[in-house]
Enzyme design. Structure first.
Site, PDB file in Angstrom:
ATOM      1  N   LYS A 157      37.777  13.757  -0.692  1.00  0.00           N
ATOM      2  CA  LYS A 157      37.010  14.825  -1.329  1.00  0.00           C
ATOM      3  C   LYS A 157      37.962  15.943  -1.741  1.00  0.00           C
ATOM      4  O   LYS A 157      38.583  16.599  -0.897  1.00  0.00           O
ATOM      5  CB  LYS A 157      35.958  15.361  -0.351  1.00  0.00           C
TER       6      LYS A 157
ATOM      7  N   ASP B  38      22.555  21.886   4.444  1.00  0.00           N
ATOM      8  CA  ASP B  38      22.333  21.291   3.120  1.00  0.00           C
ATOM      9  C   ASP B  38      21.676  19.917   3.253  1.00  0.00           C
ATOM     10  O   ASP B  38      22.111  18.943   2.640  1.00  0.00           O
ATOM     11  CB  ASP B  38      23.656  21.193   2.361  1.00  0.00           C
TER      12      ASP B  38
ATOM     13  N   VAL C 187      34.674  13.347  -5.451  1.00  0.00           N
ATOM     14  CA  VAL C 187      34.829  12.390  -4.363  1.00  0.00           C
ATOM     15  C   VAL C 187      35.404  11.106  -4.948  1.00  0.00           C
ATOM     16  O   VAL C 187      34.837  10.537  -5.889  1.00  0.00           O
ATOM     17  CB  VAL C 187      33.489  12.113  -3.654  1.00  0.00           C
TER      18      VAL C 187
END
Length: 466
Positions: free
Chosen positions: A45, A141, A30
């Site tokens: 990213k 996540d 990133v």
């Protein structure tokens, strides 16, 4: 000697110039970058070079583009760049955020954060998840490293392994399983993506914020399987019972027994402590400044004889206060029962919802000729404030107030301090304006708006009465 790529000052897609490497992970880098077309800072990213990571970058951009919510980091663009060797590197352009992650906050603190702060963060994450799930996106996540604490609020990051709800989990490599300590049990079984997976992650996030460690502090999938066989470590008994109950519900191995994101947000939002001057229970590690404002100051003992009539009246007043406290406690427990699902196969009963227009039960008839005081004569500022909160909560539960509107109202209500007349009156006036605005925007029904305006008028009248 091969050129190092990417490097600072690299221009991607003739538009995005890399400035500083912010983070390097197993699947991506990133970068802080400059969008030279729109003249604004952005985050870029760049996934790792394998095909699987490139495919995940494309999926992340497509799924995150569905979402528009203040608690979710925005995705601006998806492009492809050409490496020096001629291969193609896809990349995602995202909103650049200032702040620190929950993981960094916990690391700096060297232990848990105050439960009041954890509840506030959890409320914002649950609100963002409710928006994502409503758009058919499962994050998959949720962990401290993907929750950013920014000056403007909490932001949910990194939809890199997200999936559409109901999408089959065909990942045989395990690259999209995330981190073992935060993975829901059903992910290891290859079940389709479902919102309940994110609620497990929310439970882990809350657990780690209030204890300093995840429920299963492991590094490998084998360690996770062994730890899950013994269950998570106990939560501190000092936490509010409803918070402990919610966390354990989120961590339930059965996805069907976990609450929805909207249900979790409602429970958490009701647990957010008020301003310190209004606290009835001090936050961990903080002096109990609020107790002095709630508990009466003991007076010097009165040595004169107390007439029997006054003693009886005082005793009845104590009983009445206790009775009201019990009724409120029962009402609160009924409102939270919606996420406390019974074990499979157990019979269930549903209590009728309390009506906004249902009057309080009339007192038993007596032979006394004394005129009973009217409800308006016994209404206090605290009671009027509680009536506004109850109207917002019940309106949200019935679908008459949008969840984001209800959360905005509850946050404003927490700022009202009856001891500060001018500030409180301003807050009430602001709430009344917001009710009109949200009604025009379709954020609530006309009946709910009329009810809130009436209750706010009662509250304002009490605040301005000498």
């Amino acid at each position: 000697m091969h050129e190092v790529w990417p490097a600072p000052d690299t221009l991607l897609a003739s538009r995005y110039r890399l400035v500083t490497l912010l983070e390097t992970g197993g699947m991506a880098q990133v970068w802080r970058a400059a969008d030279e077309l729109l003249d604004r800072p952005v985050a870029v990213k760049l996934p790792a070079g394998d095909t699987r990571a490139a495919h995940l970058a494309w999926r992340e951009a497509r799924l995150a583009a569905r979402l528009s919510h203040p608690g979710i980091a925005a995705v601006h663009d998806y492009r492809e760049a050409v490496r020096p060797d001629g291969s193609v590197a896809p990349f995602v352009v995202m909103e650049l955020l200032d702040g620190e992650t929950v993981a960094a906050r916990l690391c700096d603190a060297g232990g848990p954060m105050p439960w009041g702060e954890a509840v506030s963060i959890g409320t914002a994450v649950a609100e963002a998840l409710a928006a994502a799930h409503a758009a058919g996106v499962v994050h998959r996540d949720i962990k401290p490293g993907n929750v950013m604490l920014c000056p403007g609020g909490v932001k949910l990051l990194d939809f890199g392994i997200s999936a559409a709800a109901g999408e089959p989990d065909d990942d045989e490599t395990g690259v999209s399983f995330g981190t073992p300590a935060y993975a829901a049990p059903e992910r290891l079984d290859g079940k389709p993506a479902e919102p309940a997976t994110d609620l497990y992650g929310l439970g882990v996030l809350l657990f780690e914020m209030v204890t300093g460690e995840p429920p299963y502090d492991v590094n490998t999938w084998e360690e996770l399987a062994l730890a899950q066989a013994n269950g998570p470590t106990p939560l501190p008994e000092a936490l509010p019972a409803r918070l402990r109950e919610l966390i354990l519900r989120c961590l339930d191995e059965d996805p069907l027994r976990r609450p929805t994101a909207a249900q979790a947000r409602r429970v958490l939002s009701r647990l957010i402590p008020s301003a310190p001057a209004r606290l009835t229970i001090p936050l961990p590690g903080r002096p109990p400044t609020g107790l002095a404002r709630v508990l009466p100051t003991p007076a010097a003992p009165d040595r004169s004889p107390l007439p029997r009539r006054l003693a009886v009246g005082a005793a009845l007043a104590v009983i009445a206060v206790a009775f009201i406290a019990v009724i409120n406690a029962v009402g609160d427990s009924q409102r939270e029962a919606e996420f406390a699902q019974p074990p499979s196969g157990a019979p269930t009963t549903t209590a009728p919802a309390e009506s906004e227009s249902t009057p309080p039960p009339a007192p038993p008839a007596t032979t006394s000729t004394t005129t009973s005081p009217s409800p308006a004569a016994t209404l206090t500022v605290d009671v009027a404030l509680s009536r506004v909160r109850a109207a917002v909560e019940r309106g949200e539960d019935r679908g008459e107030i949008r969840p984001d509107v209800a959360l905005d109202f509850m946050n404003l209500l927490r700022l009202i301090d009856p001891d500060s007349e001018a500030d409180s009156t301003d807050q009430v006036d602001q709430l009344a304006r917001k009710v009109r605005e949200r009604l025009n925007e379709g954020g609530m029904t006309e009946a709910q708006a009329a009810l809130l305006q009436q209750r706010l008028a009662d509250l304002r009248g009490l605040l301005t009465t000498p």
